[in-house]
Scaffold this motif. Structure first.
Motif, PDB file in Angstrom:
ATOM      1  N   ALA A  44       0.873  -1.297  -0.100  1.00  0.00           N
ATOM      2  CA  ALA A  44       0.191   0.021  -0.002  1.00  0.00           C
ATOM      3  C   ALA A  44       0.610   1.188  -0.040  1.00  0.00           C
ATOM      4  O   ALA A  44       0.652   2.199  -0.744  1.00  0.00           O
ATOM      5  CB  ALA A  44      -0.908   0.038   1.264  1.00  0.00           C
ATOM      6  N   GLN A  45       2.135   1.293   0.851  1.00  0.00           N
ATOM      7  CA  GLN A  45       2.992   2.407   0.913  1.00  0.00           C
ATOM      8  C   GLN A  45       3.645   2.559  -0.463  1.00  0.00           C
ATOM      9  O   GLN A  45       3.703   3.854  -1.033  1.00  0.00           O
ATOM     10  CB  GLN A  45       3.765   2.271   2.038  1.00  0.00           C
ATOM     11  CG  GLN A  45       3.247   2.356   3.162  1.00  0.00           C
ATOM     12  CD  GLN A  45       2.827   3.673   3.504  1.00  0.00           C
ATOM     13  OE1 GLN A  45       3.325   4.753   3.206  1.00  0.00           O
ATOM     14  NE2 GLN A  45       1.488   3.717   3.899  1.00  0.00           N
ATOM     15  N   LEU A  46       4.073   1.813  -1.016  1.00  0.00           N
ATOM     16  CA  LEU A  46       4.592   1.674  -2.292  1.00  0.00           C
ATOM     17  C   LEU A  46       3.659   2.205  -3.322  1.00  0.00           C
ATOM     18  O   LEU A  46       3.875   3.100  -4.309  1.00  0.00           O
ATOM     19  CB  LEU A  46       5.344   0.333  -2.864  1.00  0.00           C
ATOM     20  CG  LEU A  46       6.402  -0.337  -2.291  1.00  0.00           C
ATOM     21  CD1 LEU A  46       6.808  -1.799  -2.649  1.00  0.00           C
ATOM     22  CD2 LEU A  46       7.508   0.488  -2.585  1.00  0.00           C
ATOM     23  N   ALA A  47       2.344   1.802  -3.333  1.00  0.00           N
ATOM     24  CA  ALA A  47       1.412   2.208  -4.536  1.00  0.00           C
ATOM     25  C   ALA A  47       1.103   3.787  -4.205  1.00  0.00           C
ATOM     26  O   ALA A  47       1.016   4.620  -5.275  1.00  0.00           O
ATOM     27  CB  ALA A  47      -0.052   1.448  -4.222  1.00  0.00           C
ATOM     28  N   LEU A  48       1.040   4.156  -2.876  1.00  0.00           N
ATOM     29  CA  LEU A  48       0.913   5.570  -2.432  1.00  0.00           C
ATOM     30  C   LEU A  48       2.016   6.371  -3.021  1.00  0.00           C
ATOM     31  O   LEU A  48       1.911   7.614  -3.419  1.00  0.00           O
ATOM     32  CB  LEU A  48       0.633   5.726  -1.241  1.00  0.00           C
ATOM     33  CG  LEU A  48      -0.697   5.522  -0.508  1.00  0.00           C
ATOM     34  CD1 LEU A  48      -0.439   5.630   0.897  1.00  0.00           C
ATOM     35  CD2 LEU A  48      -1.629   6.206  -1.026  1.00  0.00           C
ATOM     36  N   ALA A  49       3.176   5.652  -3.201  1.00  0.00           N
ATOM     37  CA  ALA A  49       4.232   6.338  -3.672  1.00  0.00           C
ATOM     38  C   ALA A  49       4.499   6.553  -5.151  1.00  0.00           C
ATOM     39  O   ALA A  49       5.336   6.983  -5.652  1.00  0.00           O
ATOM     40  CB  ALA A  49       5.746   5.828  -3.384  1.00  0.00           C
ATOM     41  N   GLY A  50       3.601   5.819  -5.857  1.00  0.00           N
ATOM     42  CA  GLY A  50       3.507   5.930  -7.220  1.00  0.00           C
ATOM     43  C   GLY A  50       4.085   4.610  -8.022  1.00  0.00           C
ATOM     44  O   GLY A  50       4.269   4.341  -9.125  1.00  0.00           O
ATOM     45  N   VAL A  51       4.531   3.570  -7.029  1.00  0.00           N
ATOM     46  CA  VAL A  51       4.983   2.316  -7.888  1.00  0.00           C
ATOM     47  C   VAL A  51       3.775   1.591  -8.224  1.00  0.00           C
ATOM     48  O   VAL A  51       2.847   1.234  -7.721  1.00  0.00           O
ATOM     49  CB  VAL A  51       5.876   1.595  -6.707  1.00  0.00           C
ATOM     50  CG1 VAL A  51       6.324   0.398  -7.166  1.00  0.00           C
ATOM     51  CG2 VAL A  51       6.951   2.333  -6.103  1.00  0.00           C
ATOM     52  N   GLY A  52       4.111   0.990  -9.396  1.00  0.00           N
ATOM     53  CA  GLY A  52       3.102   0.225 -10.137  1.00  0.00           C
ATOM     54  C   GLY A  52       3.594  -0.642 -11.303  1.00  0.00           C
ATOM     55  O   GLY A  52       5.011  -0.947 -11.085  1.00  0.00           O
ATOM     56  N   PRO A  53       3.179  -1.279 -12.158  1.00  0.00           N
ATOM     57  CA  PRO A  53       3.435  -2.181 -13.065  1.00  0.00           C
ATOM     58  C   PRO A  53       4.558  -1.602 -13.863  1.00  0.00           C
ATOM     59  O   PRO A  53       4.423  -0.535 -14.608  1.00  0.00           O
ATOM     60  CB  PRO A  53       2.053  -2.606 -13.759  1.00  0.00           C
ATOM     61  CG  PRO A  53       1.100  -2.446 -12.850  1.00  0.00           C
ATOM     62  CD  PRO A  53       1.393  -1.301 -11.853  1.00  0.00           C
TER      63      PRO A  53
END
Length: 82
Positions: A44-53
Motif C-alpha cells: 500500500a505504501q509503495l502504491a501511494l508512492a506511485g510504484v506500479g506495473p
C-alpha cells in the motif's frame, strides 16, 4: 491469479493453518500471518508512492527481513525488484 486478488491476500490464504514462519538472524520468529500483513502494508505504501506495473524498485543493503518483505510487496504491484 484471480482478477483483483492481491499477493498478500493470496499468501495469507495459502498459509492458513500452516506453521510457516521465518527466523531472523537475531532469532526472532515471524509467523506467516505477520509476514502477509507487513507485505500488504508495504504494498500500500509503495502504491501511494506511485510504484506500479513496469516500475523498478532498487534495493542496496544487507539481506534481512525488511528487503524480503519489500521484494514481495514490489512483486505484488507488478513492479520489478532489483
Amino acid at each position: 491469479m484471480t482478477e483483483g486478488a492481491r499477493l498478500p491476500d493470496i499468501f495469507a490464504r495459502a498459509m492458513q493453518g500452516s506453521r510457516f514462519s521465518i527466523r531472523t538472524s537475531s532469532g526472532r520468529v515471524v509467523p506467516a500471518e505477520q509476514i502477509a500483513a507487513c507485505t500488504g502494508l508495504l504494498e500500500a505504501q509503495l502504491a501511494l508512492a506511485g510504484v506500479g506495473p513496469g516500475d523498478v524498485v532498487l534495493y542496496q543493503g544487507p539481506q534481512r527481513l525488511e528487503p524480503f518483505l519489500l521484494f514481495w510487496a514490489t512483486i505484488g504491484l507488478g513492479a520489478a525488484f532489483a
